[in-house]
Design a protein around this motif. Structure first.
Motif, PDB file in Angstrom:
ATOM      1  N   LYS A 155     -37.561  80.940  25.724  1.00  0.00           N
ATOM      2  CA  LYS A 155     -36.868  81.627  24.644  1.00  0.00           C
ATOM      3  C   LYS A 155     -35.447  81.996  25.065  1.00  0.00           C
ATOM      4  CE  LYS A 155     -37.118  85.731  21.670  1.00  0.00           C
ATOM      5  NZ  LYS A 155     -37.897  86.936  21.326  1.00  0.00           N
ATOM      6  N   GLY A 156     -34.511  81.712  24.185  1.00  0.00           N
ATOM      7  CA  GLY A 156     -33.121  82.026  24.467  1.00  0.00           C
ATOM      8  C   GLY A 156     -32.345  80.888  25.084  1.00  0.00           C
ATOM      9  N   GLU A 212     -29.275  82.801  25.915  1.00  0.00           N
ATOM     10  CA  GLU A 212     -28.734  83.901  25.135  1.00  0.00           C
ATOM     11  C   GLU A 212     -29.212  85.216  25.748  1.00  0.00           C
ATOM     12  OE1 GLU A 212     -28.347  85.424  20.501  1.00  0.00           O
ATOM     13  OE2 GLU A 212     -30.051  84.169  21.076  1.00  0.00           O
ATOM     14  N   THR A 219     -28.079  75.887  15.657  1.00  0.00           N
ATOM     15  CA  THR A 219     -27.364  77.150  15.808  1.00  0.00           C
ATOM     16  C   THR A 219     -25.860  76.932  15.653  1.00  0.00           C
ATOM     17  OG1 THR A 219     -29.055  78.006  17.326  1.00  0.00           O
ATOM     18  CG2 THR A 219     -26.893  79.068  17.385  1.00  0.00           C
ATOM     19  N   THR A 261     -29.289  74.288  20.056  1.00  0.00           N
ATOM     20  CA  THR A 261     -29.975  75.296  19.261  1.00  0.00           C
ATOM     21  C   THR A 261     -30.623  76.304  20.191  1.00  0.00           C
ATOM     22  OG1 THR A 261     -30.435  73.640  17.559  1.00  0.00           O
ATOM     23  CG2 THR A 261     -31.756  75.655  17.500  1.00  0.00           C
ATOM     24  N   VAL A 262     -30.444  77.580  19.894  1.00  0.00           N
ATOM     25  CA  VAL A 262     -31.071  78.621  20.698  1.00  0.00           C
ATOM     26  C   VAL A 262     -32.554  78.680  20.351  1.00  0.00           C
ATOM     27  CG1 VAL A 262     -31.139  81.083  21.231  1.00  0.00           C
ATOM     28  CG2 VAL A 262     -28.942  79.961  20.806  1.00  0.00           C
ATOM     29  N   MET A 263     -33.415  78.507  21.353  1.00  0.00           N
ATOM     30  CA  MET A 263     -34.856  78.538  21.107  1.00  0.00           C
ATOM     31  C   MET A 263     -35.322  79.981  20.922  1.00  0.00           C
ATOM     32  SD  MET A 263     -36.333  75.465  23.509  1.00  0.00           S
ATOM     33  CE  MET A 263     -35.304  75.736  24.944  1.00  0.00           C
ATOM     34  N   SER A 264     -36.202  80.165  19.954  1.00  0.00           N
ATOM     35  CA  SER A 264     -36.579  81.521  19.561  1.00  0.00           C
ATOM     36  C   SER A 264     -37.944  81.965  20.075  1.00  0.00           C
ATOM     37  CB  SER A 264     -36.577  81.626  18.029  1.00  0.00           C
ATOM     38  OG  SER A 264     -37.474  80.670  17.461  1.00  0.00           O
ATOM     39  N   THR A 265     -38.722  81.047  20.642  1.00  0.00           N
ATOM     40  CA  THR A 265     -40.063  81.420  21.105  1.00  0.00           C
ATOM     41  C   THR A 265     -40.385  80.735  22.430  1.00  0.00           C
ATOM     42  OG1 THR A 265     -41.065  79.571  19.886  1.00  0.00           O
ATOM     43  CG2 THR A 265     -40.924  81.694  18.739  1.00  0.00           C
ATOM     44  N   GLY A 284     -26.868  86.396  15.372  1.00  0.00           N
ATOM     45  CA  GLY A 284     -27.573  87.130  16.419  1.00  0.00           C
ATOM     46  C   GLY A 284     -26.680  88.189  17.019  1.00  0.00           C
TER      47      GLY A 284
END
Length: 349
Positions: free
Chosen positions: A279-280, A333, A292, A271-275, A314
């Motif tokens: 992050k990413g 990402e 994701t 899973t792409v981390m968002s925070t 995204g």
């Protein structure tokens, strides 16, 4: 409770025989359908008793995820990989030899997968890195469409799946734009290149390797700044990273989940981390339903194995942090470019 080991899925030679062994496993467990449903829920699995009852009345193979949940609920989780390998062998039409066993597992609780990087028992031998059964785990588990390790009938099945995706060219000198069957999206890449024109990756056990450094594989590690306590995806030598094993699960819309299976931590989906400070970066999480989804776009530069990993929903692509080729560099990402660090080799294992 009787010895569940007396029921060996290796004895099954066809789907009907396999279902009969599943019935025997249930009987030996002494559990009702309701008991199995409740146990599966405690394991973090979904196993509706009506679904299970229907499966055990039929003579067709169950989905791999349902089989894994059933075996774990019966208390035979340590052999989930054996059951899944047997299922894949039969699905591939190999009724002769027994499949190569491999560890399997699914994590019981949602959240990031914990545990030391690259720990766990050695995986069975296969080309380079072994993705044939579970990664960070405690019990064995496997994903939908499970494919057996190389060397079994799974290789034939994988080739068959790929061939079903091939489209016919309109003329010897022209290749039609390829539409992923049932996926609803066009594959990118050089449509005139026969090696890249029609090849969505086969789902199953794989290794994912940066195209520039094919001796490295994406596996679990830690961010180099020490900003995050849990595992993230990094590139490490394939020979040193037999676990977690990587499973590519085909999802809806031509997308894929990238699963990791570990013998102690269970199953997690990248899973792409968002925070946060990471992050990413990619983190394996137990809740695969919310993980994701990735679009794997063929790249002409890397022939049949090359893909660009684009997170669905995204605008970015997965690359290697700082365009780094050294061991331990994180997958992250970033803005999509034609840079080499955004090209990955997806090899069946």
């Amino acid at each position: 409770m009787a010895d569940l080991g007396d029921v060996s899925p290796r004895e099954a030679r066809d789907a009907a025989g396999f279902i009969d062994l599943m019935r025997q496993l249930k009987e030996r467990s002494g559990l009702t359908y309701r008991d199995l449903e409740e146990r599966a829920a405690r394991n973090g699995d979904v196993l509706a008793r009506s679904t299970l009852a229907d499966i055990l009345r039929r003579t067709s193979l169950p989905r791999p995820d349902v089989l894994a949940a059933f075996v774990r609920a019966c208390g035979d989780g340590s052999r989930a990989g054996t059951w899944l390998d047997a299922r894949e062998r039969i699905a591939a039409g190999d009724t002769a030899g027994a499949p190569v066993p491999g560890p399997a597992a699914v994590m019981p609780n949602p959240g990031p997968m914990a545990g030391p990087a690259n720990s766990g028992p050695a995986a069975p031998s296969a080309p380079s890195v072994l993705p044939a059964s579970p990664g960070p785990i405690t019990e064995a588990a496997a994903p939908a469409g499970t494919a057996a390790p190389a060397g079994t009938g799974a290789a034939v099945a994988a080739r068959s799946r790929r061939s079903r995706w091939r489209v016919v060219t309109l003329a010897a000198l022209f290749v039609v734009p390829l539409l992923a069957v049932g996926a609803g999206w066009f594959l990118s890449g050089d449509s005139g290149d026969p090696d890249t024109a029609s090849r969505p990756p086969a789902d199953g056990w794989v290794t994912i390797r940066p195209a520039r450094t094919p001796g490295l594989c994406l596996t679990d590690g830690r961010d180099r700044d020490g900003a995050y306590a849990s595992a993230v995806a990094v590139q490490l030598p394939c020979a040193q990273a037999p676990v977690p094993r990587t499973y590519l699960e085909r999802a809806e819309g031509g997308l894929y989940r990238i699963q990791w299976h570990h013998p102690r931590e269970g199953r997690g989906c990248l899973t792409v981390m968002s925070t946060g400070r990471v992050k990413g970066m990619l983190e394996p999480r137990n809740d695969c339903a919310r993980a994701t989804l990735f679009r794997l776009e063929p790249t002409a530069a890397d022939r049949a194995e090359g893909f660009r990993l684009r997170p669905a929903g995204g605008s970015g692509c997965i690359g290697i942090a700082d365009d780094d080729t050294t061991e331990g560099a994180e997958a992250i990402e970033e803005r999509c470019t034609d840079a080499a660090d955004q090209r990955f080799l997806v090899r069946t294992g």
